[in-house]
Write an enzyme that holds these catalytic residues in place. Structure first.
Site, PDB file in Angstrom:
ATOM      1  N   ILE A 154       0.834  -1.201   0.000  1.00 17.58           N
ATOM      2  CA  ILE A 154       0.000   0.000   0.000  1.00 17.58           C
ATOM      3  C   ILE A 154       0.869   1.251   0.000  1.00 17.58           C
ATOM      4  O   ILE A 154       0.607   2.209  -0.742  1.00 17.58           O
ATOM      5  CB  ILE A 154      -0.962  -0.002   1.201  1.00 17.58           C
ATOM      6  CG1 ILE A 154      -1.935  -1.186   1.098  1.00 17.58           C
ATOM      7  CG2 ILE A 154      -1.732   1.314   1.279  1.00 17.58           C
ATOM      8  CD1 ILE A 154      -2.815  -1.373   2.310  1.00 17.58           C
ATOM      9  N   ASP A 257      -9.031   7.970   8.229  1.00 22.33           N
ATOM     10  CA  ASP A 257     -10.034   6.962   7.889  1.00 22.33           C
ATOM     11  C   ASP A 257     -10.184   5.953   9.012  1.00 22.33           C
ATOM     12  O   ASP A 257     -11.038   5.075   8.940  1.00 22.33           O
ATOM     13  CB  ASP A 257      -9.651   6.252   6.581  1.00 22.33           C
ATOM     14  CG  ASP A 257     -10.724   5.268   6.125  1.00 22.33           C
ATOM     15  OD1 ASP A 257     -11.883   5.698   6.024  1.00 22.33           O
ATOM     16  OD2 ASP A 257     -10.399   4.092   5.881  1.00 22.33           O
ATOM     17  N   HIS A 294     -13.446   4.204   8.233  1.00 19.92           N
ATOM     18  CA  HIS A 294     -12.689   3.007   7.858  1.00 19.92           C
ATOM     19  C   HIS A 294     -13.209   2.431   6.541  1.00 19.92           C
ATOM     20  O   HIS A 294     -13.544   1.243   6.443  1.00 19.92           O
ATOM     21  CB  HIS A 294     -12.774   1.955   8.961  1.00 19.92           C
ATOM     22  CG  HIS A 294     -11.592   1.017   8.974  1.00 19.92           C
ATOM     23  ND1 HIS A 294     -11.057   0.513  10.137  1.00 19.92           N
ATOM     24  CD2 HIS A 294     -10.835   0.508   7.972  1.00 19.92           C
ATOM     25  CE1 HIS A 294     -10.037  -0.281   9.847  1.00 19.92           C
ATOM     26  NE2 HIS A 294      -9.893  -0.303   8.536  1.00 19.92           N
ATOM     27  N   GLN A 295     -13.233   3.283   5.520  1.00 17.80           N
ATOM     28  CA  GLN A 295     -13.783   2.874   4.229  1.00 17.80           C
ATOM     29  C   GLN A 295     -12.740   2.815   3.123  1.00 17.80           C
ATOM     30  O   GLN A 295     -13.090   2.576   1.961  1.00 17.80           O
ATOM     31  CB  GLN A 295     -14.897   3.843   3.811  1.00 17.80           C
ATOM     32  CG  GLN A 295     -14.414   5.242   3.449  1.00 17.80           C
ATOM     33  CD  GLN A 295     -15.537   6.173   3.030  1.00 17.80           C
ATOM     34  OE1 GLN A 295     -16.215   6.740   3.873  1.00 17.80           O
ATOM     35  NE2 GLN A 295     -15.731   6.330   1.728  1.00 17.80           N
ATOM     36  N   ALA A 296     -11.469   3.015   3.452  1.00 20.44           N
ATOM     37  CA  ALA A 296     -10.443   3.085   2.409  1.00 20.44           C
ATOM     38  C   ALA A 296     -10.414   1.817   1.550  1.00 20.44           C
ATOM     39  O   ALA A 296     -10.189   1.887   0.345  1.00 20.44           O
ATOM     40  CB  ALA A 296      -9.072   3.339   3.024  1.00 20.44           C
TER      41      ALA A 296
END
Length: 334
Positions: A154, A257, A294-296
């Site tokens: 990432i 996030d 927390h949607q990444a």
């Protein structure tokens, strides 16, 4: 066999049901696994959980007592699981060791640019037909310095995007990533990265050694006009210390996030009852802060890969096979 899946979002449900179709029945629940909901799993040999599930000692004991033998976590992170207790209870625990790194890296950049260019404020204004530019001044990323803490898959994807912006790259990790050095990244110690970077993005796992990696001292070392983004794990940032720095008027923007006390809050509608977390309540009031839930990872591509890996984990368990996704039982030392 019927599998019980906790914490399933409405967008996920049809994808999970389609992935398991013809293999196993799956019962999807929108409630999260907690001490209160754990008894629902009685009689289910296989339980699938989300990243915010409580898989501490008491929940694991309840699951084991109810007949659960396998836990398939639909995430890469597993800091919510007491692996030692799971081992003692002879539970099989598997996670998803890989999914699209671009989902998280691209979202981290979404947060960075949103706070830099004041997107939330701009959209809020134009909805009220207020088309002024006052307070919306941003800055170019080209020629500035991006600091990447954690240069795995990432972090590398984030660095490639930064490279595309024409940014200078600083990295910090226990080992150097050749793909990042090929982009021109210079590896430095954490203190130098914090002091020199205009944009800092966190991409390390949450471990005892990285708990509050960004603490009061680290925040103090950062530039007053820096941008901080965390799309990894909430516990990497000392949120109380961050609020203190923001109250002092520091930082161009902060994009989060994740939040260190997000369990029980994120993925739940609290708009009517409100929250009793004073730190989070204060954090979201700052005009230069964006908090998302927390949607990444939450793209069709990544979620599809997570679900496919979960199906393979279940299939491997039933066939008596072991993959790199298995956390418990641990492999014996070589």
């Amino acid at each position: 066999m019927e599998i019980l899946a906790f914490g399933v979002q409405s967008d996920e449900k049809p994808l999970i049901e389609k992935a398991f179709a013809g293999l196993h029945d799956v019962r999807c629940l929108d409630v999260f696994l907690t001490e209160d909901t754990a008894p629902i799993a009685a009689g289910y040999e296989i339980v699938s959980t989300s990243v915010n599930a409580d898989l501490g000692s008491r929940v694991l004991q309840t699951l084991a007592a109810g007949g659960t033998q396998m836990i398939a976590q639909r995430s890469t992170g597993f800091n919510n699981i007491d692996l030692d207790v799971a081992e003692r209870l002879a539970l099989r625990v598997a996670r998803v060791s890989y999914y699209s790194p671009y989902s998280v890296a691209e979202f981290a950049w979404t947060l960075a640019m949103a706070v830099n260019r004041r997107i939330v404020r701009a959209v809020s204004r134009t909805r009220d037909f207020d088309f002024r530019l006052d307070g919306l001044l941003g800055r170019d990323m080209h020629g500035r310095t991006a600091g990447v803490l954690g240069t795995g898959k990432i972090g590398e994807a984030f660095a490639r995007i930064a490279h595309g912006f024409g940014m200078n790259l600083l990295g910090w990790d226990v080992t150097e990533n050749p793909a990042c050095t090929a982009l021109g990244m210079t590896y430095v110690d954490k203190e130098q990265l914090l002091a020199e970077a205009d944009l800092i993005s966190l991409h390390v796992p949450l471990l005892p050694a990285t708990q509050h990696l960004i603490d009061e001292r680290a925040l103090s070392a950062m530039k007053d006009d820096a941008i901080l983004v965390n799309s990894s794990r909430g516990g990497l940032v000392d949120t109380r210390a961050l609020v203190g720095e923001l109250r002092a008027g520091r930082f161009t923007g902060v994009g989060l996030d994740v939040y260190e006390a997000e369990a029980g809050l994120f993925y739940v509608d609290k708009s009517v009852e409100g929250i009793d977390d004073d730190t989070l309540a204060r954090l979201v009031t700052f005009p230069n802060v964006i908090v998302t839930s927390h949607q990444a990872y939450y793209t069709r591509d990544a979620v599809g890969q997570i679900i496919d890996a979960t199906v393979r984990n279940v299939t491997d368990y039933l066939a008596g096979r072991r993959s790199d996704n298995v956390l418990v039982p641990a492999l014996p030392p070589r």
